[in-house]
Design an enzyme around this catalytic site. Sequence first.
Site, mmCIF file in Angstrom:
data_model
loop_
_atom_site.group_PDB
_atom_site.id
_atom_site.type_symbol
_atom_site.label_atom_id
_atom_site.label_comp_id
_atom_site.label_asym_id
_atom_site.label_seq_id
_atom_site.Cartn_x
_atom_site.Cartn_y
_atom_site.Cartn_z
ATOM 1 N N TYR A 1 0.949 -1.361 0.384
ATOM 2 C CA TYR A 1 0.235 -0.066 -0.044
ATOM 3 C C TYR A 1 0.493 1.184 0.040
ATOM 4 O O TYR A 1 0.620 2.399 -0.287
ATOM 5 C CB TYR A 1 -0.937 -0.593 1.267
ATOM 6 N N GLN B 1 -15.487 2.908 -5.802
ATOM 7 C CA GLN B 1 -15.697 1.734 -5.333
ATOM 8 C C GLN B 1 -13.087 1.829 -5.252
ATOM 9 O O GLN B 1 -12.694 0.581 -4.901
ATOM 10 C CB GLN B 1 -15.182 0.344 -6.260
ATOM 11 N N ASN B 2 -13.136 3.072 -5.925
ATOM 12 C CA ASN B 2 -11.712 3.563 -6.318
ATOM 13 C C ASN B 2 -11.094 3.920 -4.597
ATOM 14 O O ASN B 2 -11.771 4.177 -4.038
ATOM 15 C CB ASN B 2 -11.294 4.386 -7.629
ATOM 16 N N ILE B 3 -9.990 3.812 -4.512
ATOM 17 C CA ILE B 3 -9.421 3.531 -3.369
ATOM 18 C C ILE B 3 -8.485 5.020 -3.441
ATOM 19 O O ILE B 3 -7.675 5.433 -3.443
ATOM 20 C CB ILE B 3 -8.375 3.348 -2.684
ATOM 21 N N ASP B 4 -7.710 5.996 -4.719
ATOM 22 C CA ASP B 4 -7.543 6.742 -4.834
ATOM 23 C C ASP B 4 -8.481 7.829 -5.092
ATOM 24 O O ASP B 4 -9.792 7.690 -4.544
ATOM 25 C CB ASP B 4 -7.146 6.679 -6.698
ATOM 26 N N LEU C 1 -16.354 0.099 -20.638
ATOM 27 C CA LEU C 1 -16.080 -0.297 -21.528
ATOM 28 C C LEU C 1 -16.574 -1.577 -22.636
ATOM 29 O O LEU C 1 -16.135 -1.881 -23.799
ATOM 30 C CB LEU C 1 -14.364 -1.309 -20.955
ATOM 31 N N CYS D 1 -5.906 3.652 12.710
ATOM 32 C CA CYS D 1 -5.047 3.847 14.037
ATOM 33 C C CYS D 1 -5.636 2.101 14.225
ATOM 34 O O CYS D 1 -6.802 2.489 15.169
ATOM 35 C CB CYS D 1 -4.860 5.001 15.224
ATOM 36 N N ALA E 1 -14.132 5.631 -20.686
ATOM 37 C CA ALA E 1 -14.513 6.957 -19.891
ATOM 38 C C ALA E 1 -14.664 7.962 -20.198
ATOM 39 O O ALA E 1 -15.508 8.856 -19.716
ATOM 40 C CB ALA E 1 -14.273 6.317 -18.685
ATOM 41 N N HIS F 1 -15.077 1.664 -0.636
ATOM 42 C CA HIS F 1 -13.449 0.397 -0.456
ATOM 43 C C HIS F 1 -12.264 1.381 0.532
ATOM 44 O O HIS F 1 -11.786 0.657 0.443
ATOM 45 C CB HIS F 1 -13.185 0.341 -1.581
HETATM 46 ZN ZN LIG Z 1 -3.971 6.614 17.382
#
Ligand SMILES: [Zn+2]
Length: 232
Positions: A56, A91-94, A202, A117, A219, A109
């Site tokens: 990550y 759903q993208n993490i960017d 697509l 933490c 897209a 997501h």
């Molecule tokens: Zn903490």
Amino acid sequence: MDGIRNIVILTGAGISAESGLRTFRADDGLWEDHRVEDVASPEGFRRDPELVQRFYDARRANVMAAEPNAAHRALGRLDDAWDGELLIVTQNIDDLHERGGAGRLLHMHGEALSAWCLACGARHRWTGTLLDEPPCPTCGEAELRPDIVWFGEMPYGMDRIFAAIACADLFVSIGTSGAVYPAAGFVQQAKSAGARTLELNLEHSQGSHWFDESRLGAASALVPAWVEEMLR
Ligand SMILES: [Zn+2]
């Protein structure tokens, strides 16, 4: 499209692929040559935290080096100009939707640029690395993990998503394979709630038959054209 006031938009890997970001492929279960269960599950993290943190850390660096494309910017324009309800569920993490100007946004997501933490539960915007076990800015413990929803964990914001879908006049799915639940089921919920459904992808997705209309293509071409129609 007449009579449309409330819109829910679901976005997936296809919209970020054109910005050079790859996500895991459902067909072979690999993500950047790693098995998904190794890098995207709580068990994988317990087994080999260093591998997961390094993975990550690299995704975070890739995200920061990427730029939003015409599809992200078009959705930002729609969000800015649309008077009715609107929710972009990604759903993208960017963070390319944010940098494309979208504000009404939910990362179901999780986010590459967030650290969570495990000692105190705080979340912090994070642009550096976690492999070196930095202390949590809130409690000082070195218990930060990527703020990513892994397989077997509950996606974020489901109540808010279902509430938005229940009131939606239009549900639009952009660049998503229709293979990963619960997001793959949103179109069915939208249809039973009476929404019109549109797919911009697509290729035909696994749930294509649920959509009233499917437009096939990139897209970066389809989304700006659709947004122009909506704002006309
Ligand atoms: Zn903490």
